[in-house]
Design a protein around this motif. Structure first.
Motif, PDB file in Angstrom:
ATOM      1  N   UNK A   1      -9.504  43.561  61.786  1.00 31.62           N
ATOM      2  CA  UNK A   1      -9.610  42.527  60.744  1.00 31.62           C
ATOM      3  C   UNK A   1     -10.944  42.666  60.009  1.00 31.62           C
ATOM      4  N   UNK A   2     -12.007  42.917  60.809  1.00 33.70           N
ATOM      5  CA  UNK A   2     -13.351  43.082  60.243  1.00 33.70           C
ATOM      6  C   UNK A   2     -13.367  44.286  59.277  1.00 33.70           C
ATOM      7  N   UNK A   3     -12.728  45.386  59.714  1.00 37.48           N
ATOM      8  CA  UNK A   3     -12.682  46.602  58.883  1.00 37.48           C
ATOM      9  C   UNK A   3     -11.884  46.320  57.603  1.00 37.48           C
ATOM     10  N   UNK A   4     -10.767  45.611  57.748  1.00 32.99           N
ATOM     11  CA  UNK A   4      -9.950  45.271  56.571  1.00 32.99           C
ATOM     12  C   UNK A   4     -10.765  44.439  55.578  1.00 32.99           C
ATOM     13  N   UNK A   5     -11.502  43.462  56.093  1.00 31.73           N
ATOM     14  CA  UNK A   5     -12.298  42.606  55.217  1.00 31.73           C
ATOM     15  C   UNK A   5     -13.358  43.379  54.432  1.00 31.73           C
ATOM     16  N   UNK A   6     -13.789  44.514  54.995  1.00 32.09           N
ATOM     17  CA  UNK A   6     -14.802  45.310  54.304  1.00 32.09           C
ATOM     18  C   UNK A   6     -14.175  46.344  53.367  1.00 32.09           C
ATOM     19  N   UNK A   7     -13.030  46.917  53.795  1.00 31.58           N
ATOM     20  CA  UNK A   7     -12.555  48.116  53.082  1.00 31.58           C
ATOM     21  C   UNK A   7     -11.294  47.959  52.255  1.00 31.58           C
TER      22      UNK A   7
ATOM     23  N   UNK B   1      -9.145  53.497  49.882  1.00 32.01           N
ATOM     24  CA  UNK B   1      -9.305  54.119  51.199  1.00 32.01           C
ATOM     25  C   UNK B   1      -8.003  54.091  52.005  1.00 32.01           C
ATOM     26  N   UNK B   2      -6.881  53.950  51.290  1.00 32.53           N
ATOM     27  CA  UNK B   2      -5.562  53.881  51.948  1.00 32.53           C
ATOM     28  C   UNK B   2      -5.224  55.098  52.783  1.00 32.53           C
ATOM     29  N   UNK B   3      -5.872  56.224  52.513  1.00 30.85           N
ATOM     30  CA  UNK B   3      -5.539  57.435  53.247  1.00 30.85           C
ATOM     31  C   UNK B   3      -6.500  57.723  54.396  1.00 30.85           C
ATOM     32  N   UNK B   4      -7.455  56.818  54.636  1.00 36.38           N
ATOM     33  CA  UNK B   4      -8.452  57.105  55.699  1.00 36.38           C
ATOM     34  C   UNK B   4      -8.836  55.869  56.534  1.00 36.38           C
ATOM     35  N   UNK B   5      -8.748  54.655  55.949  1.00 34.65           N
ATOM     36  CA  UNK B   5      -9.249  53.462  56.648  1.00 34.65           C
ATOM     37  C   UNK B   5      -8.463  53.148  57.925  1.00 34.65           C
ATOM     38  N   UNK B   6      -7.149  53.404  57.901  1.00 33.82           N
ATOM     39  CA  UNK B   6      -6.349  53.161  59.113  1.00 33.82           C
ATOM     40  C   UNK B   6      -6.806  54.078  60.252  1.00 33.82           C
ATOM     41  N   UNK B   7      -7.174  55.301  59.873  1.00 35.38           N
ATOM     42  CA  UNK B   7      -7.673  56.256  60.876  1.00 35.38           C
ATOM     43  C   UNK B   7      -8.942  55.724  61.525  1.00 35.38           C
ATOM     44  N   UNK B   8      -9.854  55.203  60.696  1.00 35.22           N
ATOM     45  CA  UNK B   8     -11.109  54.659  61.224  1.00 35.22           C
ATOM     46  C   UNK B   8     -10.824  53.454  62.122  1.00 35.22           C
ATOM     47  N   UNK B   9      -9.889  52.610  61.673  1.00 36.07           N
ATOM     48  CA  UNK B   9      -9.536  51.428  62.471  1.00 36.07           C
ATOM     49  C   UNK B   9      -8.983  51.858  63.834  1.00 36.07           C
ATOM     50  N   UNK B  10      -8.180  52.921  63.850  1.00 35.36           N
ATOM     51  CA  UNK B  10      -7.629  53.437  65.118  1.00 35.36           C
ATOM     52  C   UNK B  10      -8.735  53.921  66.039  1.00 35.36           C
ATOM     53  N   UNK B  11      -9.690  54.644  65.479  1.00 34.31           N
ATOM     54  CA  UNK B  11     -10.830  55.129  66.281  1.00 34.31           C
ATOM     55  C   UNK B  11     -11.619  53.967  66.859  1.00 34.31           C
TER      56      UNK B  11
ATOM     57  N   UNK C   1     -20.341  50.515  58.539  1.00 33.39           N
ATOM     58  CA  UNK C   1     -18.922  50.907  58.652  1.00 33.39           C
ATOM     59  C   UNK C   1     -18.432  51.555  57.362  1.00 33.39           C
ATOM     60  N   UNK C   2     -18.603  50.834  56.266  1.00 36.09           N
ATOM     61  CA  UNK C   2     -18.105  51.324  54.970  1.00 36.09           C
ATOM     62  C   UNK C   2     -18.843  52.596  54.572  1.00 36.09           C
ATOM     63  N   UNK C   3     -20.144  52.637  54.880  1.00 36.93           N
ATOM     64  CA  UNK C   3     -20.916  53.845  54.578  1.00 36.93           C
ATOM     65  C   UNK C   3     -20.316  55.035  55.319  1.00 36.93           C
ATOM     66  N   UNK C   4     -20.031  54.834  56.620  1.00 36.28           N
ATOM     67  CA  UNK C   4     -19.492  55.934  57.434  1.00 36.28           C
ATOM     68  C   UNK C   4     -18.162  56.435  56.867  1.00 36.28           C
ATOM     69  N   UNK C   5     -17.264  55.490  56.524  1.00 41.24           N
ATOM     70  CA  UNK C   5     -15.940  55.894  56.032  1.00 41.24           C
ATOM     71  C   UNK C   5     -16.059  56.582  54.664  1.00 41.24           C
ATOM     72  N   UNK C   6     -16.910  56.054  53.796  1.00 44.76           N
ATOM     73  CA  UNK C   6     -17.082  56.682  52.474  1.00 44.76           C
ATOM     74  C   UNK C   6     -17.709  58.071  52.608  1.00 44.76           C
ATOM     75  N   UNK C   7     -18.687  58.195  53.510  1.00 41.25           N
ATOM     76  CA  UNK C   7     -19.345  59.498  53.700  1.00 41.25           C
ATOM     77  C   UNK C   7     -18.334  60.509  54.258  1.00 41.25           C
ATOM     78  N   UNK C   8     -17.499  60.064  55.228  1.00 45.72           N
ATOM     79  CA  UNK C   8     -16.480  60.969  55.781  1.00 45.72           C
ATOM     80  C   UNK C   8     -15.470  61.326  54.688  1.00 45.72           C
ATOM     81  N   UNK C   9     -15.115  60.347  53.867  1.00 45.67           N
ATOM     82  CA  UNK C   9     -14.165  60.593  52.769  1.00 45.67           C
ATOM     83  C   UNK C   9     -14.720  61.664  51.827  1.00 45.67           C
ATOM     84  N   UNK C  10     -15.998  61.563  51.490  1.00 42.38           N
ATOM     85  CA  UNK C  10     -16.592  62.561  50.587  1.00 42.38           C
ATOM     86  C   UNK C  10     -16.621  63.944  51.236  1.00 42.38           C
TER      87      UNK C  10
END
Ligand code: AMP
Ligand code: MG
Length: 364
Positions: free
Chosen positions: A80-86, A189-199, A112-121
């Motif tokens: 939920x926390x990740x969803x609220x951010x991303x 981030x529809x193609x990566x945020x779920x992955x981060x949430x799973x981790x 969190x958002x920094x990590x996902x955006x950096x991984x996305x890039x």
């Protein structure tokens, strides 16, 4: 110490055989009572499961261990926390604000958002832009998965297509900020945020002492250890020719890893007999249509597997497999439009078994 041992020896010699037996029985009884109490006071291992809709998908989790219910609550709270951010559908999420201030100013973000955006890039670079985290405007034009889904006009696409440059997403640390230096792009981030949430779910559950579990975030699966009966978890790879969930093409037996599939059967609409699905090729702005119809990536990092499953779908079999072979700790199972199944070199026979006769195994 010496005196104590001497005293015990003297007392032991003085008491009669009958008394000795009695003392042994008493001591033994105390020991049994203590042991029973100790075992009973240990926290019990139980199975708990939960299903919730978050991050635009249905998330299910089944875990086994001590405090399984409480651990699941913590794990779902984290999603939920990740969803609220991303999520870009939540009005004041960090991603919404970055998009709102595109071309204007950097926006403070969480780690969190920094990590996902950096991984996305990083994976946008590795996949030569097939995975592109700034194609939010194109996603919006199609609206796939929403009631307003439609084929956008070329004119509408051309408003944004020339600007899909992920280098225009500028990140900085200390403090963490993100800035879209062009107002024609939006983060999705529809193609990566779920992955981060799973981790993150798996990390929290393991830290809470969960030793066995299976998490499914709308097709992104993460397994923790083995099943409670000590056998391996079994995951079905969805048959991409069927739109009903549950029809499988093959099975995977993973251990402590993540299995993520991208397929055209997940979200789509049809017009004049043509299927328009949600995995968009940034080169054309249209749903990707190389030769892959299902791309499954196996990696201990669900974040990476998620980004790669989308990218490999777009890149197609040859380029996709070449990319996967070049990366450490990543494997792939691809199904093509010719109903062939291609696997990367690390996928062994006991790991993946083809089950449906609709497909042929092409590479070992
Ligand atoms: P997935 O199901 O992981 O393959 O992700 C598909 C979702 O990611 C879509 O619903 C879009 O929100 C977004 N998306 C679509 N195409 C791309 C792409 N080429 N790169 C990054 N994200 C994409
Ligand atoms: Mg993905």
């Amino acid at each position: 110490m010496h005196t104590l041992r001497l005293c015990i020896t003297i007392v032991w010699r003085l008491i009669t055989m009958k008394q000795k037996k009695m003392w042994l029985v008493i001591l033994l009884s105390f020991f049994v009572i203590f042991l029973t109490y100790y075992i009973k006071s240990q926290p019990k291992k139980t199975t708990a499961s939960k299903t919730t809709q978050l991050l635009g998908t249905i998330i299910t989790a089944e875990v086994y261990g001590v405090h399984s219910e409480e651990s699941l609550t913590l794990a779902f709270n984290r999603v939920k926390e990740i969803e609220n951010k991303m999520s870009r559908y939540i009005p004041r999420s960090e991603v919404t604000l970055i998009n709102e201030y595109a071309g204007e100013k950097p926006v403070p973000i969480s780690e969190d958002t920094y990590f996902v955006l950096a991984t996305a890039l990083e994976y946008a670079e590795k996949t030569h832009g097939a995975f592109n985290p700034v194609l939010g405007n194109i996603v919006e034009l199609w609206g796939i998965g929403t009631p307003g889904a439609q084929i956008p006009s070329q004119e509408a696409l051309d408003q944004f297509l020339p600007y899909l440059d992920y280098d225009k997403l500028v990140l900085s640390k200390n403090p963490y900020t993100a800035y879209l230096s062009c107002d024609k792009i939006k983060i999705d981030l529809g193609a990566i945020a779920k992955g981060y949430a799973g981790d993150e779910m798996a990390r929290i559950l393991s830290e809470e002492g969960i030793e066995s579990g299976i998490l499914n975030l709308g097709g992104n699966v993460v397994v923790i250890g083995k099943k409670p009966d000590n056998s391996l978890w079994t995951i079905g790879v969805q048959n991409p020719l069927e739109t009903e969930r549950g029809e499988i093409a093959g099975i995977i037996k993973p251990l402590d890893t993540s299995v993520v599939t991208s397929g055209s059967y997940e979200r789509f609409f049809e017009e004049d007999g043509i299927r328009y699905h949600h995995i968009l090729d940034p080169a054309t702005g249209y749903p990707a249509q190389k030769d892959v119809i299902s791309s499954t990536i196996i990696s201990p990092s669900s974040t990476i597997a998620d980004a790669l499953s989308t990218a490999v779908y777009i890149l197609g079999k040859d380029q996709g497999l070449m990319l996967i072979e070049s990366l450490p700790n990543v494997e792939a199972i691809l199904i093509t439009d010719k109903h062939e199944v291609y696997t990367s070199s690390g996928v062994k026979d006991d790991f993946f078994t083809l089950k449906s006769k609709e497909f042929t195994n092409e590479k070992r």
